[in-house]
Each structure stands twice: as structure tokens, then as C-alpha cells.
Design a protein around this motif. Sequence first.
Motif, PDB file in Angstrom:
ATOM      1  N   MET A  44      23.992  58.494  11.014  1.00 30.11           N
ATOM      2  CA  MET A  44      25.052  58.881  10.079  1.00 30.11           C
ATOM      3  C   MET A  44      25.095  58.009   8.818  1.00 30.11           C
ATOM      4  SD  MET A  44      26.287  61.662  10.718  1.00 30.11           S
ATOM      5  CE  MET A  44      27.543  61.670   9.441  1.00 30.11           C
ATOM      6  N   PRO A  45      25.125  56.665   8.982  1.00 31.72           N
ATOM      7  CA  PRO A  45      25.133  55.848   7.752  1.00 31.72           C
ATOM      8  C   PRO A  45      23.903  56.114   6.881  1.00 31.72           C
ATOM      9  CG  PRO A  45      25.527  54.490   9.693  1.00 31.72           C
ATOM     10  CD  PRO A  45      25.200  55.850  10.193  1.00 31.72           C
ATOM     11  N   LYS A  72      24.484  59.312   5.010  1.00 33.02           N
ATOM     12  CA  LYS A  72      25.462  59.102   3.935  1.00 33.02           C
ATOM     13  C   LYS A  72      24.817  58.381   2.758  1.00 33.02           C
ATOM     14  CE  LYS A  72      29.572  58.812   6.872  1.00 33.02           C
ATOM     15  NZ  LYS A  72      30.546  57.872   7.447  1.00 33.02           N
ATOM     16  N   SER A  73      24.054  57.340   3.111  1.00 27.24           N
ATOM     17  CA  SER A  73      23.413  56.560   2.062  1.00 27.24           C
ATOM     18  C   SER A  73      22.423  57.420   1.276  1.00 27.24           C
ATOM     19  CB  SER A  73      22.713  55.360   2.698  1.00 27.24           C
ATOM     20  OG  SER A  73      21.988  54.666   1.726  1.00 27.24           O
ATOM     21  N   ARG A 119      24.238  59.686  -1.148  1.00 29.79           N
ATOM     22  CA  ARG A 119      24.764  59.058  -2.347  1.00 29.79           C
ATOM     23  C   ARG A 119      23.674  58.814  -3.386  1.00 29.79           C
ATOM     24  NH1 ARG A 119      29.569  59.095  -1.064  1.00 29.79           N
ATOM     25  NH2 ARG A 119      30.382  58.121   0.832  1.00 29.79           N
TER      26      ARG A 119
END
Lengths: 401, 235
Positions: free
Chosen positions: A5-6, A9-10, A13
Motif C-alpha cells: 500500500m505505501p 501511494k508513493s 504521488r
Amino acid sequence: MLDIMPILKSLWRNKTGPLLIILQLSLTVAVVSTALFVVGERLENIGRPSGLAEEEIFRVWMRQSSSGADIEQIAKRDMEIIRAMPGVIDATPISYVPISGAGSSWLLFKSLEEKVTDFPSAIYEMSDHGLSTLGLELIEGRNFNANEIQYYERENTPEQSITIITKDLANKLFPDDSAVGKVIYMGNMQLTIVGIVERLMGPWPDAEFATSSAILPDIVKENSLNYLVRADRNQRDAVMHSVVEKLRSIDSTRLIVDEKSIAQIKRETYSSDYAMIKILSLVIFLLVFVNALGIVGLTTFWVNQRRKQIGIRRALGSTKAGVMRYFMVENVVLVVFAAVIGTMIAYVNSSYMVRTHGMSLLPIEYVVITVLFLLLVTMLAAYLPIRKAAQISPVVAVANV
Amino acid sequence: MIETHALRDFNLEVKEGEFVAVTGPSGSGKTTFLNIAGLLETFEQGQYLLDGQDVSRLSDNVRSKLRNEKIGFIFQGFNLISDLNIFDNVDVPLRYRGFSAAERKKRILNALEMVGLASRARHLPSQLSGGQQQRVAIARALAGEPKFLLADEPTGNLDTLMARQVMEMLEDINKNGMTIVMVTHDPDLARRANRNIQIVDGQVTDFKIYESYVDSDSARNADVASANKSATQTI
């Protein structure tokens, strides 16, 4: 625990770079899987069994210069000499050479009256030594006898003869019972089927009737003569050379137009397939190479851009292996997205080709193989930059840059 | 390779619950002390006891694990990860720790609550002021319940008002029992700690104990002890 997940997300972005790489990888998945499929089909096409002892046979094509020569006598004499030569297994005169792209075909019929249903077939004319020379497997009936071989002028075609046909043709003609003993028609010529061979490919491998062939025990008396010679596989080229020398020495007036192994003839017939395979292989290689460069570039860029972040992560407790895993997973995520999009592109294209070009639908194995291969290449390409990332010291977190 | 002695005859003991400020001019060895105390760098000679454990010669992996479990870092530049929101930033060390998702969530929300930023959990660092970012960093440092906080110029990038808020927060945290070691060049800031250590040329030259420091239990074992004898730094 893979921190997907991170990572997602990263990536989201900073999406421009990843999206471009995903697009590039997707197109690669689509193009490479399609190209592999085409290559696979061509290879399968080339690899189809011809029924011939391909590696053992060569052809000698001659032209008799003196008109009025007795072709029957010449052929019989040559055959006797050739068959006696060391290394020769057998030899036969033949009308046309299988898989050579040049030959004769007829529409065969089961009766003279009913001519609605026709059976296209390649027609070969050869001697009783034909089966053994070509290496054909007789599965039913019998071979020709020596006394059944007819030598005739084209205009004096006999009204009836016998024939040996391939299993495929026999199944088409008489699907319900044995073809042996049945009568078929080639023009007005009545042919009694005496034998069936497992397989004999026609002169045109891409023809729909490539597996339907009929053999007649005739030699047409023409100035152009084709001999097929079967020799020991390891001595084939040497035997070919000495047979040609021998034929020249017997009669210096005739012209030996060409001598060539069946293997070579086959390569020439399939030359466009081989060319296609080479071009597509190059395309596949270049695409994969360009992608590998892209991955090296992007990963190096990301690692350099995120030196500080890597240092922070190390300070906060990430191990070197943790840093490597992070970037590896990031690349896997890219490939997974590309696999999904690439598969869709490949199938949109493939279904279009099915509708418009009658190609068969891309088998999923090709996509899976492409994705796995691309994943491997991506991992290898990313490995060095990622290793460098793992070497970044946690002290970087403290340095005020 | 040049061998330099960034720290020599350096002996420092920090007790549990202390708030120690380490000061010194630039180039004095302050940063080396910070890197060693934070297990960010190795050193050649000497001994570092952390929570009673000798951590002087450990593998990179073990040091990573110890950093994760026992040390809460607060950096001058906040060092939040700009791609991740506040919640996920606090989550970073907790993931390395291997906590369950539920446990992580509880700790993150608690920590953010403590620094007064629970309502900003979904914001990106760039949407917060410097002071708020540093509070997020404090939340990140505290969420893992470390043995001590290691702060490097925690107010260096903040204006006066925000600096004061952050300092007050650190003082509060210390009053609640957390050991804090703060490296700073600012004497005014250092004065607010219980004890001041000054490093000059790699040596402890001076230390003052301020009245505000009351050791409630002086018999308590030394929990955080920093490199004694000489720590040799190889560059």
C-alpha cells in the motif's frame, strides 16, 4: 510483509515516470507476446512432419541436350549406376520434389459422373523405389512392382493406372472404410488405390491440401529429369558430389542444372518464414533491451532522487534488505500493472486479427511467458541500482542537505 | 584512508528519564556523537551500552533493529517522507517493527493525538507548517515506545514561536518519563535540559546540572550509557 500500500501511494504521488514505464512495459507485453505467438506458429509450420527422410535425400535436376534421347533407357541406366554407388541407400526418378514450391496438383474425383465433390491433391510420379528413397511409411496395401512402372510421352497418357495415396487423402476420400482397392479419377485417368502411406507433404507446404498427395508409378519422358537420391545422413553431401561427378562422366553432353539437399530446399521454401522469425526475434530482443535500459534509468533516477528518504528509512530501522525489497516490490508493481494493460492490448489486437485476417486467437501461454520473462529482465536490470540504494548510509538522514 | 579521532576520552552516562543536551561548536564531534549514539555509524574503539546491552560491535541488521526498537529520532529537517501522508509517515518505523495492522493503527492514532495532530492524519507533510511537521516527527519517534529520544537540533528549522512549542512538547514528554538526548548548538535551548554536556575537540569539557532536574530514583540502573573511553571515528 510486503508493504504494497505505501508503495502504491508513493508511486501514485509521482505518477508520471511510473505511468510512462507502465505504458512502455504494457506495449512490450502486447508486442512481444504477439511476436512470440507468430514465431511459434511459424516454427510449428516449419516443424510439421513431411513424411520424408529430409536429412538423407538430395535432388539432382538434369536437362538432356540431345533431342530424341531414349529417356527410359537413360533413367534406368542412371538409376542402376547411382544405386550401386557407395553411401547410396536408394534412388528414384521423380516428377517434382516435395516441399520445393514447384509441382503438380489435380482435383481428384470419386466417379466420372459426379463431379461436385472434388479432392485436391498433389500428384507425384516416381518409380517403385520411390517409397524407400523418400523414406515413406507404407501403412496399408502394397508398394508398386517394378513391372508396373510406365514410361510414356505426356501426350500418350495411359487411361488407367494405380496409385498410392496419403492417409489424409484416403480419409477424405473414403472416411468410412479402407481406400485400398477403390477407384478414383484424375481427369479421365482411372486410378486404383493399391497402397496408403502415413504421410507425404505436397510441394506447397502452405496449401490447404498440403497433406493430400497421390503417387503414380509413371515416368514421363521429358528432357528435364529429376532424380532423388537417399544417402547415409553423414555422407549426404559427399555422395551428392560424387553422384553429380558420375552423371557428368557418363554423359558429358547433358546439363546438370542443380543439385541440392531436401533440407536446403526446405530452408529455401520456408525462407520467408525464417526471415519473419529473424525479424520478430530482433524486435523482441530490442524491445526487451530498451525496456531493460528504461528500468535501469528509472530505478537509478529514483534511487538518486530518494537518497535522503532511503537514509531516513534506514535510520528508522529499515535493513539493507528492506531497502532492496522496497525497490524490488516497486518494480514488480510496475510489471503487474503493465501485464494487465498489456494483456488487454494484446487481446484487442488479437481479436481484430482473428476477425480480419483469420489468424487464431493468441494463446494465453505466450502472454504469461512474456510477462514472466519481462519480470525477470526487470529484476535483473533494477538489481545494480537497487544494490547501490541499499548501500546508502543512515547517516544521510542526519546530514542537513 | 585517514584515521581521525572525532571523539577522544569521551565518557558519558545518561540515566533513564534524563533530558541531556549536548552542545559544542561545529566540528567539535557533536555529529559524530549523534551518529554513534543513534547507532547510525560504527566506531573503532570504546564501548556503548544501551539499555544495559553492549551495542558497540553489532552487524548492520542488528543495529537497524535496535534503532527501530530503542531509539526515537527527531531531526532538524523533520525528515518526513514527502510522498506519504502523516498517518503513513508515523507508520514507517512501525511496519519495520512488524506490528499487526490493528496495533499499528492504534499506536499511530495515539501518537498523533499526543502531538495534537490526529485530525491531520490524511494530510501530506507539505500541507503542514514546520512546527506541525516536527510534531509529526515526534509522534513518529514516540509511536514505537523507544528507550530514548535522540533529537538533532529539533528546533533548528523553526521560527521562535514554533520552536518554543516544540521545546515545550519535548519537556512534557520528558516529564512523562521519556529519556531525551538532544544535540544542539544553541546554548539557550540547551539550558532548558536537565543536564548540559559540551563537546570541544571531541572531548567532554564541561557539564552543568540544572536545578529543574530532580532524579526521582537515583538508585535506578543506568539505562542509557554512551560511549566511554575513546571512540575512534574512521572516515
